[in-house]
Scaffold this active site. Structure first.
Site, PDB file in Angstrom:
ATOM      1  N   ARG A  19       0.860  -1.194   0.000  1.00  0.00           N
ATOM      2  CA  ARG A  19       0.000   0.000   0.000  1.00  0.00           C
ATOM      3  C   ARG A  19       0.888   1.233   0.000  1.00  0.00           C
ATOM      4  O   ARG A  19       1.670   1.470   0.912  1.00  0.00           O
ATOM      5  CB  ARG A  19      -0.934   0.040   1.214  1.00  0.00           C
ATOM      6  CG  ARG A  19      -1.744   1.354   1.238  1.00  0.00           C
ATOM      7  CD  ARG A  19      -3.000   1.316   2.065  1.00  0.00           C
ATOM      8  NE  ARG A  19      -2.751   1.252   3.496  1.00  0.00           N
ATOM      9  CZ  ARG A  19      -3.700   1.467   4.424  1.00  0.00           C
ATOM     10  NH1 ARG A  19      -4.938   1.750   4.055  1.00  0.00           N
ATOM     11  NH2 ARG A  19      -3.412   1.375   5.703  1.00  0.00           N
ATOM     12  N   ASP A  33      -4.410   3.294  13.971  1.00  0.00           N
ATOM     13  CA  ASP A  33      -3.523   3.851  12.961  1.00  0.00           C
ATOM     14  C   ASP A  33      -4.042   5.234  12.614  1.00  0.00           C
ATOM     15  O   ASP A  33      -4.921   5.768  13.297  1.00  0.00           O
ATOM     16  CB  ASP A  33      -3.407   2.941  11.732  1.00  0.00           C
ATOM     17  CG  ASP A  33      -4.732   2.769  10.983  1.00  0.00           C
ATOM     18  OD1 ASP A  33      -5.719   3.474  11.307  1.00  0.00           O
ATOM     19  OD2 ASP A  33      -4.778   1.941  10.060  1.00  0.00           O
TER      20      ASP A  33
END
Length: 500
Positions: free
Chosen positions: A135, A415
């Protein structure tokens, strides 16, 4: 790298400007909806390029930062895919980025190993690791440590080009390929940009069209209205869309920041069972399967607990979440911790037929409207949640500016996406003078009062030594600034990046 930058930097600049223009339009009262100018794409018949055989089973995917030990443990876990993350779970210090690119090279070449400096325990890759995906950073993030003609490169271009260039041959040798996750798309124009970037790089490296495969996260409110267009403009490379639920909730708040009637309640109430999020999931599944693409589910952010009773509650919540996704037609899901892999695999085995690896033939006939997607939800707004959001924001921002992008806080793997919900929820409550269940009105004074009190609570939780050696005062300053800004700060990471 230089060729990619020179060819595409200006286009990205314009698309970032277009995001600002779009937000201004919404702030003026024009709600997001499906674009009538692209009706022909939504109504005509077409499909994405067929999915490669080694990607047709993605039932359980794990994600985490590009830390060396993390990569090995994730690739060795009982999962189909590991999405190594340069974005939401990584603090992009220059050291982290450099090490991450080296670690990803070694993982792609299957030479990666690690030995703990203290325990001397060795970590090696198993013979049949999970499929590796990368990613890249979102288009909004710059890489200030690399420049060309005095212009900082876009982080996503750095991550993409470096991983592709150094690893495409090795990946092919092992029967895999350069597979990516693309985050934070806000329009099909951005999807077209990524398609052009990918095609350009394939041509430069003499790769067949479609060698690079991508999954796009649908994690912004504008993008949910353009999913078919995103698939269309990436149809040579895309294999699926993902319900990036946490960023999606954050984007819902941010995009609709000027609408008091769209105020959201306590974070714990905003689950996928809420109608507006169920509609989001249903539309994504329907759209993907209609075009031959995978519909990936969202993150189980829970961290397993050593306490038996607590762990039983955690597994029950994970079970409910994953059953929802399977019953809604998703082909696979995400977890944040290897300790959940076996449990989630069993859920899929119980619900899928013996040899079934996906649900591409699951196509709902339910029509999802713009009104359903914009509905939001009601519920209690509590002082406990406000205080918890303050502590989570303080702890996460402090960890991020200290070089950690993925942190276990109160039993959840936080996160950047989950932290964004906490801090924008507070912003929204202040902006619209939300009334708590105890009768107090959330305003700047109440926030500042609770901020000081919760900073002391954080100090007590982490201990004086950790607190004084950390960067909590700086975290408080950043948090206070973005929370009391006139408009929602686009991303907390862009503001905090100035301090790295």
């Amino acid at each position: 790298m230089e060729k990619v930058h020179l060819k595409f930097n200006d286009r990205i600049d314009k698309l970032i400007d277009a995001r600002i223009e779009y937000q201004n339009i919404v702030d003026e009262g024009i709600l997001p909806t499906f674009d009538p100018q692209t009706e022909d794409i939504r109504s005509s018949e077409w499909s994405v390029r067929p999915i490669p055989n080694n990607l047709r089973d993605r039932r359980v995917e794990i994600t985490g930062p590009v830390d060396r030990k993390m990569i090995i443990n994730a690739l060795n876990a009982n999962v189909n895919v590991f999405m190594a993350d340069f974005e939401d779970s990584l603090s992009p210090t220059w050291e982290n980025i450099q090490n991450g690119l080296v670690n990803m090279r070694d993982a792609a070449h299957r030479t990666i190993s690690f030995q703990h400096r203290v325990t001397l325990k060795k970590y090696n890759l198993r013979s049949n690791p999970a499929i590796l995906m990368c990613r890249v950073r979102g288009l909004h993030l710059k890489e200030k440590h690399i420049s060309c003609n005095n212009t900082s490169l876009y982080g996503g271009l750095v991550d993409f080009a470096m991983y592709l260039y150094h690893n495409h041959k090795a990946l092919e040798t092992f029967g895999s390929g350069p597979y990516f996750y693309i985050p934070k798309l806000q329009s099909y124009h951005e999807a077209k940009l990524w398609n052009d970037i990918i095609s350009f790089c394939e041509d430069e490296l003499s790769l067949k069209r479609g060698t690079v495969r991508v999954t796009c996260l649908i994690e912004t409110l504008p993008a949910v209205f353009q999913m078919e267009e995103i698939l269309y403009y990436l149809k040579d490379h895309i294999i699926g869309l993902n319900c990036g639920r946490w960023d999606y909730i954050f984007s819902f708040i941010k995009t609709l920041q000027s609408f008091p009637e769209k105020l959201l309640p306590d974070r714990s109430i905003i689950t996928m069972n809420q109608p507006f999020l169920t509609s989001y999931s249903t539309l994504l599944v329907k759209t993907c399967h209609k075009r031959g693409a995978f519909a990936m589910g969202g993150m189980a952010a829970f961290v397993p607990s050593k306490n038996h009773d607590e762990n039983r509650k955690i597994l029950q919540k994970v079970n409910e979440d994953k059953l929802f996704e399977i019953n809604n037609g998703h082909d696979g899901t995400w977890i944040a911790h290897p300790g959940l892999a076996d449990y989630v695999n069993e859920i899929f085995k119980d619900k899928f037929d013996t040899f079934q690896t996906n649900q591409l033939d699951f196509i709902s006939d339910e029509k999802i409207t713009a009104e359903q997607l914009l509905q939001g939800c009601d519920g209690v707004s509590s002082e406990d949640c406000l205080r918890s959001n303050i502590r989570i924001s303080l702890k996460y921002i402090e960890a991020w500016i200290s070089g950690l992008g993925c942190v276990a806080i109160y039993g959840l793997m936080e996160d950047a996406a989950t932290a964004e919900i906490s801090r924008t929820s507070i912003w929204q409550w202040i902006k619209h003078k939300n009334k708590l269940d105890n009768g107090k009105i959330v305003d700047e004074h109440l926030f500042r009062t609770y901020l000081e009190e919760e900073l002391l609570n954080v100090k007590n939780e982490v201990g004086i030594e950790i607190f004084e050696n950390g960067k909590f005062d700086l975290a408080k300053s950043i948090f206070e600034q973005i929370t009391l800004s006139e408009n929602v700060e686009e991303f907390l990471t862009t503001k905090a990046y100035e301090e790295l």
